[in-house]
Scaffold this motif. Sequence first.
Motif, PDB file in Angstrom:
ATOM      1  N   PRO A 373       2.255   0.569   7.551  1.00  0.00           N
ATOM      2  CA  PRO A 373       0.871   0.308   7.980  1.00  0.00           C
ATOM      3  C   PRO A 373      -0.207   0.900   7.084  1.00  0.00           C
ATOM      4  O   PRO A 373      -1.255   0.285   6.889  1.00  0.00           O
ATOM      5  N   LEU A 374       0.010   2.096   6.533  1.00  0.00           N
ATOM      6  CA  LEU A 374      -1.019   2.746   5.721  1.00  0.00           C
ATOM      7  C   LEU A 374      -0.793   2.598   4.219  1.00  0.00           C
ATOM      8  O   LEU A 374      -1.582   3.106   3.426  1.00  0.00           O
ATOM      9  N   GLY A 375       0.283   1.945   3.826  1.00  0.00           N
ATOM     10  CA  GLY A 375       0.576   1.819   2.399  1.00  0.00           C
ATOM     11  C   GLY A 375       1.046   3.108   1.767  1.00  0.00           C
ATOM     12  O   GLY A 375       0.812   3.349   0.580  1.00  0.00           O
ATOM     13  N   ALA A 376       1.755   3.943   2.529  1.00  0.00           N
ATOM     14  CA  ALA A 376       2.182   5.248   2.029  1.00  0.00           C
ATOM     15  C   ALA A 376       3.156   5.123   0.864  1.00  0.00           C
ATOM     16  O   ALA A 376       3.103   5.906  -0.094  1.00  0.00           O
ATOM     17  N   VAL A 377       4.049   4.142   0.938  1.00  0.00           N
ATOM     18  CA  VAL A 377       5.034   3.971  -0.133  1.00  0.00           C
ATOM     19  C   VAL A 377       4.338   3.585  -1.427  1.00  0.00           C
ATOM     20  O   VAL A 377       4.661   4.109  -2.502  1.00  0.00           O
ATOM     21  N   ALA A 378       3.361   2.675  -1.339  1.00  0.00           N
ATOM     22  CA  ALA A 378       2.658   2.212  -2.538  1.00  0.00           C
ATOM     23  C   ALA A 378       1.770   3.297  -3.129  1.00  0.00           C
ATOM     24  O   ALA A 378       1.750   3.510  -4.344  1.00  0.00           O
TER      25      ALA A 378
END
Length: 521
Positions: A373-378
Amino acid sequence: MGLLFSKYSCKLKWLNVVYFIMSVSCLIYFGSKIVFAGDPSGTVDYGADGSIERLGYSINFTWTLVAAFLVFSMQAGFALLGGFLQAKNMLGYMAHCFADGTIGAVVFWIFGFALMFGGSGSAPGLESGNLFIGYSGFFLAGGSYDVQTIMLWLFQMVFCTKAVTIIAGAVAERMKFAPYLIYSFFVCGIIYPIYGHWMWGGGWLSTLPFGAGCKDFAGSAVVHTIGGMLALVGAYVLGPRKNKYNPDGTSNAIPGHNLTLVVVGTLILAFGWFGFNAGSTLGATDLRISVVATNTFLAAAAGATGVIFMSYIIFGFTDIGLACNGALAGLVAITAPCAYVAPWAAIAIGLIAGAIMWGTVIFVEMKLKIDDPLGAVAVHGANGIWGMLALGIFADGTYGGVSGLITGSGGQLLAQFIGVVAAMAWAIGMGALMFYVLKVTMGLRVSELIEYEGVDVHLHGSPCYPAQAELTTQLGTMVEEEVTQREMAILEESLARDASREKIYSDKLGRWIYAKLKEEK
């Protein structure tokens, strides 16, 4: 009630005995450690009052502590990024951030710090350890009860709590609270500290025979790659949110509820990042802090700028939420090389970081089918990797004897590559083990009903915005009534035009209706 107490009175007595023995043992342990303490007052080892030596120590102490305070404030920035989420899950996400900053800190105090810096000799009481793990400095007792060691602990603790909070953004809106606390315990106590020891605690990565050994000035790998890869595994094991993917595999956007919070949170994080990076000098007498701070800002600005223009070219409008993640991507990428590169390189690193963030968001969501949801991996995972490799490419040899590919040396890039592979293997391997065990034993995911109605009310007893929720309910009821009346009016108007119907009064319904006439036989 009397029967109940009599039934368990023996057990309660035994519990009292156990508690008494534990309390006395703790008093004896900590009391002995105080006797053999290091320098808890700071008057023994750090020079006489008024000396130049003591003045230098005082300046460096103050700088490092202020930097730690700045990094601690970043927890608020992480919490506000919950604006990317649905309003019904905001409190659940903020509870995760709050627990990471409190419970995680206690775990790091008990044994995480000892595993990470034991054997490093970075401060008194941290003498015991090897190339793979430390084993001194537990509870900040004994020799580690020293002003310098405690200063180091505070600074490193706020780094640890940021690493585990990265994962919260990837598992938001559908994870139970109890298993979240358990995985936070293991990340702060074992997974993060052990890799941190390899890099910053005198471990094997820092002593690689290539270049100057693997370098990570402020944590692109230690904090962000570890956190990002754990987020990837956690989101994969947990599964996507309901209605995120269609049966044909295409994804649906689940809009956040408040981009104002996202923008403010990003600015708070950017401000705290000055402490994150420049504070990692651990001393204001290291004048390289000006280069570190400037590079930090330039990379963030470049990451945001690139995304702003790309979004306008592609969409025809500026996506501010995406631009905020572009700024954070630039900050993550510059975290490792910030002390070793020139300002022009910081701009290049930030621009590339924004593009990597955007591409990784698409890859993770569309190809891997992982809901983040928050784009943590990216933001953190992919750009933590890029930041480590960027150090091996752009380091110009003007600080710390670290020279990258642009100087004609490839050894440093090789060392950085090994550090990245180690971080990914460690985080993914340990993360998979941890999340799968939690999934099998106690379950990770809330029920469909809780996910539909929101984790805030079910897991934390209150909506994040109770006044707004009440207002929304009232407005929703009014709107529904208006819609019903409008639809009934349209229906009655159409029936009135039907020649086969006659207007009659229904005693049962208490109103006039249009009914079809009975056919004569």
